[in-house]
Design a protein around this motif. Sequence first.
Motif, PDB file in Angstrom:
ATOM      1  N   PHE A  30       0.837  -1.199   0.000  1.00  0.00           N
ATOM      2  CA  PHE A  30       0.000   0.000   0.000  1.00  0.00           C
ATOM      3  C   PHE A  30       0.877   1.256   0.000  1.00  0.00           C
ATOM      4  CE2 PHE A  30      -2.384   3.367   2.184  1.00  0.00           C
ATOM      5  CZ  PHE A  30      -3.510   3.405   1.393  1.00  0.00           C
ATOM      6  N   GLY A  31       0.458   2.230  -0.835  1.00  0.00           N
ATOM      7  CA  GLY A  31       1.175   3.492  -0.889  1.00  0.00           C
ATOM      8  C   GLY A  31       2.102   3.626  -2.053  1.00  0.00           C
ATOM      9  N   THR A  32       2.237   2.560  -2.854  1.00  0.00           N
ATOM     10  CA  THR A  32       3.173   2.636  -3.987  1.00  0.00           C
ATOM     11  C   THR A  32       2.483   3.035  -5.282  1.00  0.00           C
ATOM     12  OG1 THR A  32       2.848   0.282  -4.441  1.00  0.00           O
ATOM     13  CG2 THR A  32       4.653   0.888  -2.971  1.00  0.00           C
TER      14      THR A  32
ATOM     15  N   LYS B 175      -7.368  -5.556   5.972  1.00  0.00           N
ATOM     16  CA  LYS B 175      -6.032  -5.138   6.394  1.00  0.00           C
ATOM     17  C   LYS B 175      -5.373  -4.292   5.325  1.00  0.00           C
ATOM     18  CE  LYS B 175      -5.109  -9.257   9.216  1.00  0.00           C
ATOM     19  NZ  LYS B 175      -4.228 -10.417   9.424  1.00  0.00           N
ATOM     20  N   VAL B 176      -4.421  -3.516   5.778  1.00  0.00           N
ATOM     21  CA  VAL B 176      -3.560  -2.736   4.907  1.00  0.00           C
ATOM     22  C   VAL B 176      -2.123  -3.109   5.217  1.00  0.00           C
ATOM     23  CG1 VAL B 176      -2.724  -0.447   4.312  1.00  0.00           C
ATOM     24  CG2 VAL B 176      -5.160  -0.811   4.673  1.00  0.00           C
ATOM     25  N   LYS B 177      -1.388  -3.544   4.193  1.00  0.00           N
ATOM     26  CA  LYS B 177       0.029  -3.860   4.383  1.00  0.00           C
ATOM     27  C   LYS B 177       0.837  -2.701   3.814  1.00  0.00           C
ATOM     28  CE  LYS B 177       1.536  -8.033   4.171  1.00  0.00           C
ATOM     29  NZ  LYS B 177       1.982  -9.363   3.750  1.00  0.00           N
ATOM     30  N   ILE B 178       1.437  -1.943   4.726  1.00  0.00           N
ATOM     31  CA  ILE B 178       2.175  -0.735   4.328  1.00  0.00           C
ATOM     32  C   ILE B 178       3.519  -1.135   3.750  1.00  0.00           C
ATOM     33  CG2 ILE B 178       3.169   1.424   5.141  1.00  0.00           C
ATOM     34  CD1 ILE B 178       0.959   1.523   7.214  1.00  0.00           C
ATOM     35  N   ASP B 179       3.814  -0.590   2.581  1.00  0.00           N
ATOM     36  CA  ASP B 179       5.014  -0.966   1.838  1.00  0.00           C
ATOM     37  C   ASP B 179       6.275  -0.591   2.611  1.00  0.00           C
ATOM     38  OD1 ASP B 179       6.085  -1.927  -0.834  1.00  0.00           O
ATOM     39  OD2 ASP B 179       7.047   0.037  -0.658  1.00  0.00           O
ATOM     40  N   ARG B 180       7.339  -1.351   2.353  1.00  0.00           N
ATOM     41  CA  ARG B 180       8.620  -1.134   3.029  1.00  0.00           C
ATOM     42  C   ARG B 180       9.223   0.230   2.713  1.00  0.00           C
ATOM     43  NH1 ARG B 180      11.426  -5.323   2.838  1.00  0.00           N
ATOM     44  NH2 ARG B 180       9.830  -6.717   1.964  1.00  0.00           N
ATOM     45  N   SER B 181       8.771   0.886   1.648  1.00  0.00           N
ATOM     46  CA  SER B 181       9.317   2.201   1.315  1.00  0.00           C
ATOM     47  C   SER B 181       8.988   3.229   2.395  1.00  0.00           C
ATOM     48  CB  SER B 181       8.773   2.652  -0.038  1.00  0.00           C
ATOM     49  OG  SER B 181       7.356   2.750  -0.002  1.00  0.00           O
ATOM     50  N   PHE B 182       7.922   3.015   3.196  1.00  0.00           N
ATOM     51  CA  PHE B 182       7.582   3.920   4.286  1.00  0.00           C
ATOM     52  C   PHE B 182       8.508   3.729   5.488  1.00  0.00           C
ATOM     53  CE2 PHE B 182       3.763   4.008   1.791  1.00  0.00           C
ATOM     54  CZ  PHE B 182       3.202   5.255   2.001  1.00  0.00           C
TER      55      PHE B 182
ATOM     56  N   GLU C  85       5.420  -3.764   6.625  1.00  0.00           N
ATOM     57  CA  GLU C  85       6.401  -4.669   6.032  1.00  0.00           C
ATOM     58  C   GLU C  85       7.782  -4.019   6.038  1.00  0.00           C
ATOM     59  OE1 GLU C  85       4.483  -7.200   2.592  1.00  0.00           O
ATOM     60  OE2 GLU C  85       4.119  -5.075   2.207  1.00  0.00           O
ATOM     61  N   GLY C  86       8.798  -4.874   5.908  1.00  0.00           N
ATOM     62  CA  GLY C  86      10.160  -4.392   5.705  1.00  0.00           C
ATOM     63  C   GLY C  86      10.850  -3.871   6.950  1.00  0.00           C
TER      64      GLY C  86
ATOM     65  N   CYS D 112       2.279   2.563  15.330  1.00  0.00           N
ATOM     66  CA  CYS D 112       2.032   2.601  13.886  1.00  0.00           C
ATOM     67  C   CYS D 112       1.831   1.223  13.282  1.00  0.00           C
ATOM     68  CB  CYS D 112       3.210   3.283  13.174  1.00  0.00           C
ATOM     69  SG  CYS D 112       3.285   5.058  13.467  1.00  0.00           S
ATOM     70  N   ALA D 113       1.658   0.173  14.069  1.00  0.00           N
ATOM     71  CA  ALA D 113       1.476  -1.162  13.483  1.00  0.00           C
ATOM     72  C   ALA D 113       0.685  -2.034  14.436  1.00  0.00           C
ATOM     73  CB  ALA D 113       2.821  -1.798  13.173  1.00  0.00           C
ATOM     74  N   ASP D 114      -0.091  -2.943  13.824  1.00  0.00           N
ATOM     75  CA  ASP D 114      -0.744  -4.006  14.580  1.00  0.00           C
ATOM     76  C   ASP D 114       0.012  -5.313  14.398  1.00  0.00           C
ATOM     77  OD1 ASP D 114      -3.017  -2.391  15.389  1.00  0.00           O
ATOM     78  OD2 ASP D 114      -3.640  -2.489  13.286  1.00  0.00           O
ATOM     79  N   ILE D 115       0.652  -5.459  13.253  1.00  0.00           N
ATOM     80  CA  ILE D 115       1.426  -6.657  12.941  1.00  0.00           C
ATOM     81  C   ILE D 115       2.705  -6.218  12.250  1.00  0.00           C
ATOM     82  CG2 ILE D 115       1.469  -8.790  11.569  1.00  0.00           C
ATOM     83  CD1 ILE D 115      -1.555  -8.926  11.836  1.00  0.00           C
ATOM     84  N   ILE D 116       3.795  -6.933  12.583  1.00  0.00           N
ATOM     85  CA  ILE D 116       5.114  -6.635  12.000  1.00  0.00           C
ATOM     86  C   ILE D 116       5.530  -7.807  11.117  1.00  0.00           C
ATOM     87  CG2 ILE D 116       7.547  -6.218  12.460  1.00  0.00           C
ATOM     88  CD1 ILE D 116       5.806  -3.890  13.262  1.00  0.00           C
TER      89      ILE D 116
END
Length: 775
Positions: free
Chosen positions: A658-660, A675-682, A713-714, A729-733
């Motif tokens: 998400f976000g890319t 769910k939203v999986k936030i990209d490693r670029s963040f 992620e990342g 900033c996260a529920d799951i890592i």
Amino acid sequence: MQPADNTTFADEVRLSFVASLYQKRGTLAAGMVAHLVTTLAIYLRIDDPFYLYAALALFVTWAARTLDMMAFDRKDKSTFKLADTLRWEKRYVAGSLVAAFILGTVCGHALVMAQDPFAELAAISVTIATMISVVGRNFGSKLNVDMIILAACLPMMAGFLMARDPFMMVLAVLLLPLFLTTRSMANGVRDFLFNSVTAERKTAEIAERFDTALNNMSHGLFMLDGDGRIEVANRKAREFFSIDRNTDLTGRALKAALRLGTRNGVIAKENFGQINQHLDSLVSGRDDRALVRFDKTTWLEFTARYRGEKGVVLIFEDVSERIQSEKRILHMARFDNLTNLPNRSWFKEVVGMKIASAKPGQQLALAVLDIDDFKHVNDTMGHVNGDKLLCAIANRLRSLSRPKFVVSRFGGDEFVLFLPEVKDLDDLHATMDHVIDTLRGTYIIDGHKLFISLSGGVVMAPVSGVQIEEMHIQADLALYEAKRRDKNRWTLFEASMDQRYSERQGMKAALREAIRTGAMDLFYQPMFNTQGTRIVGAEALSRWIHPELGPVSPAVYIPLAEEMGIISELTRCVIERALQDAANWPGNLQVSVNLSAHDLNDRAIISVIADALDRTDLPPGRLQLEITESGLMNDLKTAREILTELRSMGLSIAIDDFGTGYSSLSYLDMLPLNKVKIDRSFVRDLTKDPKKLKLLRGVVHLARELGLEVVVEGVETEDQLVMISENNCADIIQGYIFGTPMPHGSFIELANKLSSNPRRLSVVGEAEQVRKSGN
């Protein structure tokens, strides 16, 4: 016209014969005068009043017959029927019978009563003369002939017999051959004339039919005599040459008709000589068929039919439409109906001719051009505008194509350019750069500006032993290489490309076999709570160990599977294997599987997932599906319908990376997400760039406002983890800080270990040790 031997025709002939009886009344008047003079002369000779009365009777009879004839003249013969004809015939016969009987009686009276040689000679002479006139005037009616002869001869025979002189009796007997001969002659004349009239009528009928057929032919016809002069020219021939029907062509040379056609504008003056040569060849017998062009649009096909020494018949027809149709058909067979460029078959034929005429040692080149992202034009603007773009590019190709070039459209957006003569590589580079520069740029299509770029593959080879099919394959390989290098360029074929192509084809075959036999491996990357003390699930990641090349990166084989159209088969294998493995995991650990763009466009994925859940008895809530923005772009409506149905089955839906993309925020509202999986670029440079933290916090806040769980992620370092935890900033890592992708056995070992002893893993190290021990 009626046939000559039918009833109508016979009635017409009979009417004409009867009408002939009523004609030429001057001879009848002359006979009347002769009869009067004779009877009066006898009267004066012997002073017998009988002859005076006979003269009066003859005159009255003549007058009555004349009046009757005048009445006949006034009748409309076109309305006559057979009964009318017979009635007027009988009226005429009645008059003839009376006149003949009076003459016969005069003759008989002279023989019996007068006893005077003059009276006898005069009476017999005029009677015999009257009988002879039957042949010349009264033959038209058989009844009339019989009645006149009988009426004249019987009284005369009676007179000879009554004289009681043997010699007179001989004369009476001799009158019978005279009667029969006269009758036969009259009937012969009538039959002869009837046959003549019949033959003439038949001839006229045949001539009329021939004339009708000749002048209603769809073909033109010239009949020439042995000297090449026109005997017959039908109406169609005159129309072809625009010759007035009043112009007599009989006896004139065929060249005269050509001159008239030229004068009337039918024949182009510059074609006169060539047309004359063609016709001379036909007339002389050198040719029996010729296709002759009269002007730019008119073609006549001539056929010669020879009549020996009598000459020749030339038959011709206008085949202009046929010639034009053949040209159109030939054009359709040779040229692309959209761009009007040569099609594949005609291109190969023309190229074959140029190769055959090439000089030894000459260099050739073949270029394959392809429009970059043409599918996007069709998808966004429609196929009609896509076709307009192809036509516009084809026009530019024609504008730059020198006469020695051969340009073709092979189909789709593929254009092929053949260069039959290339000096060297510098010449080829200059030519291809000019081609690409001319074709790329802005096109106005339906009011829209489109910037178009093209990729090209080129191969150059000497003319000796060249195979155009092989050159095309090599140019395609160079085109593939150009597209692989970011498009908008052209690439020259190299031998290494062929090797890479062979290797790629071999890898495709091996990948297809690995998916078919289930030889693909699965690795699992664990997902943890933010403290790192508990595993909440794992993402299933396919892995492929090539039998010869060893491990192949997913970045290589997944695009390959998409290109081959077997990505859905790979997804099915991953789903079935992942659900089988997850069914044996401790606790309620969730397994996450990625769906491709193709999966989201095909409702078959719903059945695949439902069947796998049934076979493994895995609760739907333990399966999470991950989707990416690229998988949603082709058909968002279908993708949303599929995801909504899967969500209703109890599955979790997460948007990955998400976000890319450009539309991520709109997807949060449009799709049934959990769910939203936030990209490693963040996360990258999170500890160094304060803006990254603000951006991460904003995205997380938005997701939670929408009730979505957040997976980051990342995460790779302790500092990143601390900053994420402190800012909630996260529920799951998910990241290397807690675990890298590992085989199924290693994941089970790690999960069991944390299940029996919940604790925070040491950063990176412990999970990595477990993964390696599993290997």
